[in-house]
Design a protein around this motif. Structure first.
Motif, mmCIF file in Angstrom:
data_model
loop_
_atom_site.group_PDB
_atom_site.id
_atom_site.type_symbol
_atom_site.label_atom_id
_atom_site.label_comp_id
_atom_site.label_asym_id
_atom_site.label_seq_id
_atom_site.Cartn_x
_atom_site.Cartn_y
_atom_site.Cartn_z
ATOM 1 N N THR A 1 0.828 -1.209 0.000
ATOM 2 C CA THR A 1 0.000 0.000 0.000
ATOM 3 C C THR A 1 0.866 1.264 0.000
ATOM 4 O O THR A 1 1.265 1.742 -1.050
ATOM 5 N N PHE A 2 1.176 1.824 1.188
ATOM 6 C CA PHE A 2 1.782 3.157 1.269
ATOM 7 C C PHE A 2 3.253 3.148 1.679
ATOM 8 O O PHE A 2 3.821 4.204 1.982
ATOM 9 N N PHE A 3 3.865 1.961 1.688
ATOM 10 C CA PHE A 3 5.286 1.862 2.026
ATOM 11 C C PHE A 3 5.882 0.716 1.201
ATOM 12 O O PHE A 3 6.433 -0.234 1.724
ATOM 13 N N ARG A 4 5.798 0.868 -0.102
ATOM 14 C CA ARG A 4 6.153 -0.220 -1.012
ATOM 15 C C ARG A 4 7.624 -0.250 -1.388
ATOM 16 O O ARG A 4 8.183 -1.303 -1.672
ATOM 17 N N ILE A 5 8.277 0.938 -1.439
ATOM 18 C CA ILE A 5 9.614 0.994 -2.046
ATOM 19 C C ILE A 5 10.677 1.622 -1.148
ATOM 20 O O ILE A 5 11.863 1.565 -1.476
ATOM 21 N N SER A 6 10.301 2.213 -0.039
ATOM 22 C CA SER A 6 11.259 2.966 0.779
ATOM 23 C C SER A 6 11.997 2.076 1.772
ATOM 24 O O SER A 6 11.485 1.042 2.220
ATOM 25 N N SER A 7 13.182 2.535 2.133
ATOM 26 C CA SER A 7 13.984 1.879 3.169
ATOM 27 C C SER A 7 14.841 2.944 3.828
ATOM 28 O O SER A 7 14.891 4.097 3.379
#
Length: 365
Positions: free
Chosen positions: A216-222
């Motif tokens: 949903t709203f945290f698919r690609i960040s780290s």
């Protein structure tokens, strides 16, 4: 003498010494008058996209019991109009999914601003400014940041629409698309302005706790690759915006002075060390500002985007609203006052459009 009074004395002296600024100053007062009594209205709790680090769907999100009776919305907006609201901001998840509510509001507020992702066209009879949020031109960038391809739909829906302005949310990962976007906006008769992504409490928590990615709203960040600004990326924006303004003067609606302010390192606002909340942001729900949920009750929001982290906030809504009144640095000399007037001119072009004559409502002096 109070600091505000001192600013007014200094302003008066500057205008007397530089009479060519008198007319721009009168126009600036006209622009600011439209925002004299603002209010935020959530009109939707649904959305058809999943933007990375979403401003609306925060941790433990629980929508209020939503009022669905059209007559109740009509009565609510009528009462708000009678309360004297001059500028209505229509927010939420995706306002275009609830256009009956926008129609009801349009009868009662002289000015309005609708934030939309652009995938659904808002009926041409709704006479308010429409900020069409865009996050990328390249299909891969667009889809990765928004959870679906939305850019080309937005351009098709709003090309040539005099109500629309493209609002490009700048992130560290999409700066390379900015010039191409300016070309596309020029070719489709769409003005273009900019927002700078500002992390939410929810987004920062996920980064700091090393939370795994979701669908949903945290698919690609780290922790190593995310949307937060650093000094190098801020410097890149600071150099990029004036180039775009010079190359696309009829398309890009922005301000050099505002860009210099918004891209400075560190917090933009005076942050309360105990609460972490900005004390001088004019998007705060203090004074005459109100924020209403879809149950039509005032929300306990700190600002127009309540989950945003104040110390890292560079959001266009809070930034521009904090420029309504000149500050000490804006009346330092003629050049500073000229910069402030440039900002207010841009602000008016970004947020305001004149309604058709037959739909015009009066703004009290």
């Amino acid at each position: 003498m109070s600091s505000r009074r001192l600013r007014l004395v200094r302003l008066s002296a500057l205008l007397k010494a530089a009479p060519h600024l008198a007319a721009p100053y009168e126009e600036a007062k006209r622009v600011v008058r439209a925002f004299r009594k603002p209010a935020f209205y959530e009109v939707a709790t649904r959305c058809n996209l999943f933007c990375e680090g979403c401003y609306y769907f925060r941790d433990s999100f629980s929508p209020p019991v939503e009022e669905t009776d059209p007559a109740a919305w009509e009565r609510f907006f009528e009462a708000e109009g009678a309360r004297g609201v001059t500028m209505a901001y229509f927010v939420g998840a995706e306002p275009a999914l609830e256009q009956d509510r926008l129609f009801a509001a349009s009868k009662h507020f002289p000015y309005g601003n609708i934030g939309t992702n652009g995938t659904i066209r808002i009926d041409p009879a709704i006479p308010y400014r429409i900020g069409v949020s865009v996050w990328g031109v390249d299909e891969e960038v667009d889809a990765s940041l928004r959870g679906g391809r939305s850019f080309h739909k937005a351009i098709r829906n709003y090309a040539g629409d005099p109500r629309a302005i493209i609002l490009y949310t700048l992130t560290r990962s999409n700066l390379g698309d900015a010039r191409r976007l300016a070309e596309i906006c020029r070719d489709n008769d769409l003005p273009l302005t900019f927002n700078m992504y500002s992390p939410t409490q929810s987004y920062l928590r996920k980064l700091q706790e090393g939370e795994g990615n979701d669908r949903t709203f945290f698919r690609i960040s780290s922790a190593d690759s995310n949307l937060r600004w650093d000094e190098d990326s801020l410097s890149e924006v600071r150099l990029l915006m004036p180039r775009l303004m010079d190359e696309f003067p009829e398309t890009v609606v922005y301000s050099r002075a505002y860009n210099a302010w918004a891209t400075q390192p560190g917090p933009l606002y005076d942050i309360d060390p105990e609460t972490g909340i900005a004390r001088d942001c004019h998007s705060r729900m203090i004074g005459q500002m109100r924020y209403f949920k879809t149950d039509m009750r005032p929300g306990a929001e700190k600002c127009g985007t309540s989950d945003a982290v104040c110390s890292e906030c560079r959001m266009y809504s809070g930034g521009w609203s904090s420029k309504f009144e000149p500050r000490d640095e804006d009346v330092r000399d003629e050049a500073a006052l000229t910069d402030w007037l440039e900002m207010i001119t841009a602000l008016g072009r970004i947020f305001l459009i004149e309604r058709p004559a037959e739909q015009r409502l009066t703004v009290a002096a």
